[in-house]
Motif scaffolding. Structure first.
Motif, PDB file in Angstrom:
ATOM      1  N   PRO A   4      27.987  23.074  30.969  1.00  9.02           N
ATOM      2  CA  PRO A   4      29.024  22.280  30.292  1.00  9.02           C
ATOM      3  C   PRO A   4      28.550  21.774  28.925  1.00  9.02           C
ATOM      4  N   GLU A   5      27.284  21.374  28.810  1.00  9.39           N
ATOM      5  CA  GLU A   5      26.784  20.874  27.533  1.00  9.39           C
ATOM      6  C   GLU A   5      26.735  21.998  26.492  1.00  9.39           C
ATOM      7  N   ILE A   6      26.345  23.178  26.946  1.00 13.85           N
ATOM      8  CA  ILE A   6      26.315  24.322  26.022  1.00 13.85           C
ATOM      9  C   ILE A   6      27.726  24.655  25.553  1.00 13.85           C
ATOM     10  N   ALA A   7      28.669  24.639  26.445  1.00 13.88           N
ATOM     11  CA  ALA A   7      30.058  24.953  26.094  1.00 13.88           C
ATOM     12  C   ALA A   7      30.602  23.974  25.072  1.00 13.88           C
ATOM     13  N   GLU A   8      30.193  22.690  25.197  1.00 12.17           N
ATOM     14  CA  GLU A   8      30.681  21.691  24.251  1.00 12.17           C
ATOM     15  C   GLU A   8      30.159  21.952  22.838  1.00 12.17           C
ATOM     16  N   ARG A   9      29.002  22.614  22.742  1.00 11.36           N
ATOM     17  CA  ARG A   9      28.430  22.867  21.422  1.00 11.36           C
ATOM     18  C   ARG A   9      28.943  24.157  20.786  1.00 11.36           C
ATOM     19  N   ILE A  10      29.768  24.911  21.455  1.00 10.92           N
ATOM     20  CA  ILE A  10      30.300  26.178  20.934  1.00 10.92           C
ATOM     21  C   ILE A  10      31.660  25.929  20.289  1.00 10.92           C
ATOM     22  N   ASN A  11      31.794  26.345  19.026  1.00  9.16           N
ATOM     23  CA  ASN A  11      33.072  26.246  18.310  1.00  9.16           C
ATOM     24  C   ASN A  11      33.712  27.623  18.232  1.00  9.16           C
ATOM     25  N   THR A  12      34.980  27.681  18.483  1.00  7.92           N
ATOM     26  CA  THR A  12      35.726  28.942  18.400  1.00  7.92           C
ATOM     27  C   THR A  12      36.365  29.048  17.018  1.00  7.92           C
ATOM     28  N   VAL A  13      36.017  30.092  16.319  1.00 11.39           N
ATOM     29  CA  VAL A  13      36.587  30.321  14.970  1.00 11.39           C
ATOM     30  C   VAL A  13      37.026  31.768  14.872  1.00 11.39           C
ATOM     31  N   ARG A  14      37.944  32.013  13.935  1.00 13.58           N
ATOM     32  CA  ARG A  14      38.400  33.379  13.679  1.00 13.58           C
ATOM     33  C   ARG A  14      37.325  34.101  12.858  1.00 13.58           C
ATOM     34  N   VAL A  15      37.094  35.358  13.199  1.00 15.08           N
ATOM     35  CA  VAL A  15      36.045  36.116  12.526  1.00 15.08           C
ATOM     36  C   VAL A  15      36.317  36.203  11.022  1.00 15.08           C
ATOM     37  N   GLU A  16      37.595  36.458  10.629  1.00 15.22           N
ATOM     38  CA  GLU A  16      37.897  36.605   9.215  1.00 15.22           C
ATOM     39  C   GLU A  16      37.665  35.300   8.450  1.00 15.22           C
ATOM     40  N   ASP A  17      37.942  34.151   9.129  1.00 15.91           N
ATOM     41  CA  ASP A  17      37.711  32.861   8.472  1.00 15.91           C
ATOM     42  C   ASP A  17      36.223  32.621   8.261  1.00 15.91           C
ATOM     43  N   GLU A  18      35.444  32.949   9.247  1.00 15.10           N
ATOM     44  CA  GLU A  18      33.995  32.752   9.123  1.00 15.10           C
ATOM     45  C   GLU A  18      33.405  33.686   8.064  1.00 15.10           C
ATOM     46  N   MET A  19      33.865  34.948   8.055  1.00 18.51           N
ATOM     47  CA  MET A  19      33.376  35.896   7.056  1.00 18.51           C
ATOM     48  C   MET A  19      33.746  35.427   5.650  1.00 18.51           C
ATOM     49  N   GLU A  20      34.975  34.956   5.485  1.00 20.81           N
ATOM     50  CA  GLU A  20      35.420  34.506   4.165  1.00 20.81           C
ATOM     51  C   GLU A  20      34.585  33.328   3.681  1.00 20.81           C
ATOM     52  N   GLN A  21      34.395  32.331   4.544  1.00 21.82           N
ATOM     53  CA  GLN A  21      33.644  31.150   4.131  1.00 21.82           C
ATOM     54  C   GLN A  21      32.178  31.484   3.879  1.00 21.82           C
ATOM     55  N   SER A  22      31.618  32.342   4.713  1.00 18.21           N
ATOM     56  CA  SER A  22      30.218  32.721   4.526  1.00 18.21           C
ATOM     57  C   SER A  22      30.039  33.482   3.215  1.00 18.21           C
ATOM     58  N   TYR A  23      31.002  34.343   2.895  1.00 18.72           N
ATOM     59  CA  TYR A  23      30.892  35.102   1.643  1.00 18.72           C
ATOM     60  C   TYR A  23      31.030  34.179   0.441  1.00 18.72           C
ATOM     61  N   ILE A  24      31.944  33.220   0.528  1.00 19.59           N
ATOM     62  CA  ILE A  24      32.106  32.262  -0.569  1.00 19.59           C
ATOM     63  C   ILE A  24      30.835  31.455  -0.758  1.00 19.59           C
ATOM     64  N   ASP A  25      30.239  31.009   0.358  1.00 27.84           N
ATOM     65  CA  ASP A  25      28.985  30.250   0.259  1.00 27.84           C
ATOM     66  C   ASP A  25      27.891  31.101  -0.385  1.00 27.84           C
ATOM     67  N   TYR A  26      27.815  32.364   0.017  1.00 31.22           N
ATOM     68  CA  TYR A  26      26.801  33.256  -0.559  1.00 31.22           C
ATOM     69  C   TYR A  26      27.058  33.474  -2.042  1.00 31.22           C
ATOM     70  N   ALA A  27      28.324  33.722  -2.390  1.00 33.52           N
ATOM     71  CA  ALA A  27      28.670  33.969  -3.788  1.00 33.52           C
ATOM     72  C   ALA A  27      28.321  32.765  -4.652  1.00 33.52           C
ATOM     73  N   MET A  28      28.667  31.578  -4.197  1.00 33.53           N
ATOM     74  CA  MET A  28      28.372  30.390  -4.996  1.00 33.53           C
ATOM     75  C   MET A  28      26.875  30.152  -5.082  1.00 33.53           C
ATOM     76  N   SER A  29      26.149  30.527  -4.040  1.00 35.99           N
ATOM     77  CA  SER A  29      24.691  30.395  -4.092  1.00 35.99           C
ATOM     78  C   SER A  29      24.106  31.298  -5.169  1.00 35.99           C
ATOM     79  N   VAL A  30      24.608  32.533  -5.235  1.00 33.82           N
ATOM     80  CA  VAL A  30      24.129  33.468  -6.259  1.00 33.82           C
ATOM     81  C   VAL A  30      24.539  32.991  -7.646  1.00 33.82           C
ATOM     82  N   ILE A  31      25.794  32.531  -7.752  1.00 31.35           N
ATOM     83  CA  ILE A  31      26.301  32.090  -9.055  1.00 31.35           C
ATOM     84  C   ILE A  31      25.497  30.917  -9.585  1.00 31.35           C
ATOM     85  N   ALA A  32      25.292  29.918  -8.757  1.00 23.43           N
ATOM     86  CA  ALA A  32      24.624  28.701  -9.215  1.00 23.43           C
ATOM     87  C   ALA A  32      23.114  28.813  -9.163  1.00 23.43           C
ATOM     88  N   GLY A  33      22.587  29.628  -8.275  1.00 21.89           N
ATOM     89  CA  GLY A  33      21.143  29.643  -8.059  1.00 21.89           C
ATOM     90  C   GLY A  33      20.389  30.785  -8.695  1.00 21.89           C
TER      91      GLY A  33
END
Length: 832
Positions: A8-37
């Motif tokens: 039950p404790e493990i289940a509480e720590r798992i978040n359900t997200v849409r794959v496309e939403d996670e991919m989009e946000q991860s790519y944006i984070d990566y892009a901004m990291s490259v742009i700024a860093g």
């Protein structure tokens, strides 16, 4: 070991997200990291993180412009270990570029050893080269210890590194920057330090100034390899919008030497590889893409670039120069003024770039002044204590002597003389030698200097005008210390000299044979003769070949060539090789893409057409008697392979085309000597794919020979020529208008002597004609040599033909008045 109790404790720590939403946000984070860093410079100091970290690591290691050189591997190692954990090759490549005087307008690194060359040679390995900061690089780090910029933890939280450098000059504009991020890129060109400083000072004094005002100071980019920028409009666009495309041209000159002429290249466009340039020119010469060059060599040395292009004897230097410019000596520099503003990428105009820099310097000078003010106040406080101690020297010494220890002495001084804790501590540490009268005088002078400085700093912090004066004074000092003359020239865009511009405008005869040999010959090659002459040899035909077409044009004409199969092609006359009158010609396959059995039957000069007007038409006639009008606008864009001009039924052929204006009459002539004149409005305008309507009623195997246009009050003649070389001129007024699709009137008597009608033209008395036979004989004569007679006559001999020869084509022309003739006429009038 079971994990069921934790499920039950493990289940509480798992978040359900849409794959496309996670991919989009991860790519944006990566892009901004490259742009700024990694990829984009900060608008304030003009540096990317790797540049900033290299300079700061050198600063921390004491590798200044006044120190000895340090092994580049050592600098790379310290930068990578402390600040930039992205691999030594990336750091060394950046270090190398900062040391190259052909890459940086004002190099930030003073390199010793092999740091590459303009030929694209790589730098030596980092273990062989040595580096230190250049003097101007130290200006970027000046006052960094005075709390002028923010610091942030390095990658492992062991150390602090600056998030931006103080930057005592606008480095982003001065040295430029280039880089590719995720989905965006930057390409800021370098500029002249003096110009940028002057523009910055002007902006400080005039915050509401316009970009054209700033361009009075910043003339344009100033590349380290010099060269020329062609035109000012592109520079203005880049400064106004933040984006633009500049044409950068090499510097060269045409020299005369003992063997002829040569083109000597002394400066290259920015970022052009010299050895690759020489190699590419040589390849084009070997592949016959570049003619007129006999030798090519690189004579460059430490004193500068010198590439010599020797020309063949008789080669046109202007043509070779133009081709070199088109292919090798001009490059496009794409300006993209993209930089980080408050951590976000933004495309900036010239004014915005300078304004952000001024805002940064205001913050730096304000923080520096505040830092120094606090230091000076602390020092003044100490000096006040020392002066007070000098005034009470004997009592102070006695108090200290009577104290049990230092702490007691400090306490006694504070209680007796009302010293502060800092003052008491300082007095206890003083040596007796500092109580001398000379020391007292020095302390008083220092106190006066410190209090004056405090007043000045307070003024700077309270009044922005004073702060701005400090910025301007410091900029002027840097300008005087490091400024130099502009290297890149800005030349007006006069347009490149085209091949057409280098060819004199003259009348020529273009000859095309049935086996697709083509050439042009100046009309002046053929002296005017009297009518009935045999002419001269106009071309040397292969056995079995015959002349199919001859037409006259100017070398600068752009022609529409209509064929018997209903196609139309484009032809620039100067592209047809000029040859002698007895030459056979060259294959037409690379000039006109004609099919087998396809012959040119009509030519129209496109330069005289208004493709956007709706009152001009190309009126076409086919051998079966069909006529069609099509607006000229439908022929504006013609592919190299041609386009359809008209639809033809099986066995029909396009024979002639005339330009009409909607208010003219059309005259159709047939091979059996008939002619019909009717209003062109009888033929409605149609598209290119239409067939047309009946223009003349043909009988007994008759066919249309040609078409002419006539105005209602036209005083010209209809010039009719037959296949056996006979012809006549008849006033157009003798051809009364009729209805379309009639039989027409008798124009000329055909038969055994004359043969069939070959062609018709409308002419004026001062025109000339060129007639050419199938066998290659050609003659030129004035039109007025041919008698003006009535209709239904036999005419006179126009050209003498051999027994088995026939007339291939006839064309008429009005001679071009050359510039020399105009000048001579003007001189005569002046003399009179």
């Amino acid at each position: 070991m079971s994990s069921e109790p934790d499920s039950p404790e493990i289940a509480e720590r798992i978040n359900t997200v849409r794959v496309e939403d996670e991919m989009e946000q991860s790519y944006i984070d990566y892009a901004m990291s490259v742009i700024a860093g990694r990829a984009l410079p900060d608008v304030r100091d003009g540096l990317k993180p790797v540049h900033r970290r290299i300079l700061y690591a050198m600063h921390e290691a004491g590798v200044s412009s006044g120190s000895s050189h340090r092994k580049s591997s050592s600098i790379v190692g310290e930068t990578m270990g402390d600040y930039h954990p992205h691999g030594d090759s990336a750091i060394y490549d950046t270090l190398v570029r900062m040391a190259q005087d052909f890459s940086m307008r004002y190099p930030l690194v003073d390199g010793q050893g092999n740091f590459g060359s303009v030929d694209g040679d790589p730098a030596a390995a980092m273990r062989y080269t040595e580096s230190r900061m250049s003097p101007i690089a130290e200006e970027l780090l000046a006052d960094i210890e005075m709390d002028t910029v923010d610091f942030e933890p390095n990658y492992d939280d062991r150390l602090q590194e600056p998030s931006v450098l103080p930057a005592a000059f606008p480095n982003l504009l001065v040295n430029g920057s280039s880089g590719i991020a995720v989905g965006m890129s930057t390409n800021v060109p370098p500029h002249n330090l003096r110009e940028v400083v002057d523009a910055t000072i002007h902006l400080i004094d005039n915050p509401d100034c316009s970009i054209p005002d700033l361009m009075e100071y910043v003339k344009g980019p100033d590349f380290p390899t010099a060269g020329n920028i062609v035109g000012r409009s592109d520079i203005r666009e880049a400064y106004t919008t933040g984006r633009g495309r500049l044409t950068v041209r090499a510097e060269y000159e045409i020299e005369e030497y003992e063997r002829g002429q040569r083109i000597v290249i002394t400066e290259l466009p920015f970022q052009q590889n010299k050895s690759k340039l020489v190699e590419n020119i040589a390849d084009d010469v070997n592949e016959d893409k570049l003619e007129g060059i006999r030798n090519l060599r690189d004579e460059s040395d430490r004193d500068g670039i010198r590439v010599v292009v020797e020309l063949k004897r008789g080669a046109n230097a202007d043509v070779v120069e133009n081709k070199l410019l088109d292919s090798h000596l001009e490059r496009t520099f794409g300006v993209i003024n993209l930089a980080l503003v408050d951590g976000q990428p933004k495309v900036l105009t010239l004014k915005e770039l300078l304004k952000h820099y001024v805002d940064h310097r205001k913050e730096v000078v304000r923080r520096r002044s505040q830092y120094e003010l606090e230091e000076k106040r602390e020092r003044a406080h100490i000096l006040e204590g020392r002066l007070k101690a000098l005034d009470n020297a004997e009592d102070v010494v006695e108090t200290i002597r009577n104290a049990e220890d230092r702490d007691a002495a400090r306490a006694a001084l504070r209680e007796t003389f009302e010293f502060s804790e800092e003052q008491a501590a300082h007095i206890v540490r003083m040596q007796l030698g500092s109580l001398t009268s000379m020391e007292a005088t020095e302390i008083k002078e220092e106190y006066e200097d410190v209090t004056a400085r405090i007043e000045r700093l307070e003024t700077i912090l309270e009044e922005e005008s004073e702060l701005l004066d400090v910025i301007k004074d410091e900029l002027r000092d840097i300008k005087e210390e490091y400024g130099d003359e502009r290297r890149t020239s800005i030349v007006e865009d006069m347009g490149t000299v085209s091949h057409e511009d280098l060819i004199p405008e003259e009348d020529v005869a273009v000859v095309l044979s049935e086996q697709d040999y083509i050439k042009r010959v100046p009309i002046d090659t053929f002296s005017p003769q009297h009518r009935g002459g045999k002419g001269v040899i106009g071309t040397n035909l292969k056995e079995g070949d015959r002349v199919s077409t001859v037409f006259t044009a100017s070398t600068h004409d752009y022609l529409l060539c209509f064929t018997n199969q209903g196609q139309v092609y484009r032809l620039k006359v100067y592209e047809v090789p000029e040859m002698s009158r007895t030459a056979r010609g060259t294959s037409a396959v690379n000039i006109l893409d004609l099919d087998e059995g396809e012959d040119i039957t009509a030519v129209v000069t496109a330069d005289d057409l208004d493709f956007e007007a709706n009152d001009e038409y190309l009126t076409m006639a086919t051998q079966d008697g069909y006529v069609k009008r099509t607006e000229v606008g439908e022929f504006e864009n013609i592919r190299s392979t041609g386009i359809r001009a008209t639809r033809l039924e099986h066995g029909d052929a396009l024979v002639d085309v005339e330009v009409t204006d909607g208010d003219q009459d059309v005259v159709l002539s047939t091979v059996q000597g008939m002619a019909i004149r009717f209003d062109e409005d009888d033929v409605r305008p149609m598209g290119r794919s239409a067939r047309g309507v009946r223009g003349v009623k043909l009988e007994g195997g008759d066919q249309v020979a040609g078409i002419a246009a006539a105005a209602e009050t036209d005083d010209r003649d209809l010039f009719t020529v037959t296949e056996f070389g006979y012809g006549k001129r008849t006033p157009l007024s003798e051809y009364r208008p009729q209805s379309r699709n009639g039989k027409g009137l008798k124009d000329i008597k055909t038969g055994q002597r004359n043969g069939r009608v070959s062609t018709v033209h409308t002419v004026e008395s001062d025109d000339h004609f060129v007639a050419m036979s199938e066998g290659g004989q050609i003659m030129r004569a004035p039109v007025d040599e041919v008698s003006e007679v009535g209709r239904n006559t036999k005419g006179v001999k126009v050209m003498e033909l051999d027994e088995n020869d026939r007339l291939a084509a006839v064309d008429t022309f009005s001679e071009i008045e050359t510039a020399d003739e105009d000048e001579s006429e003007g001189e005569s009038e002046t003399a009179e």
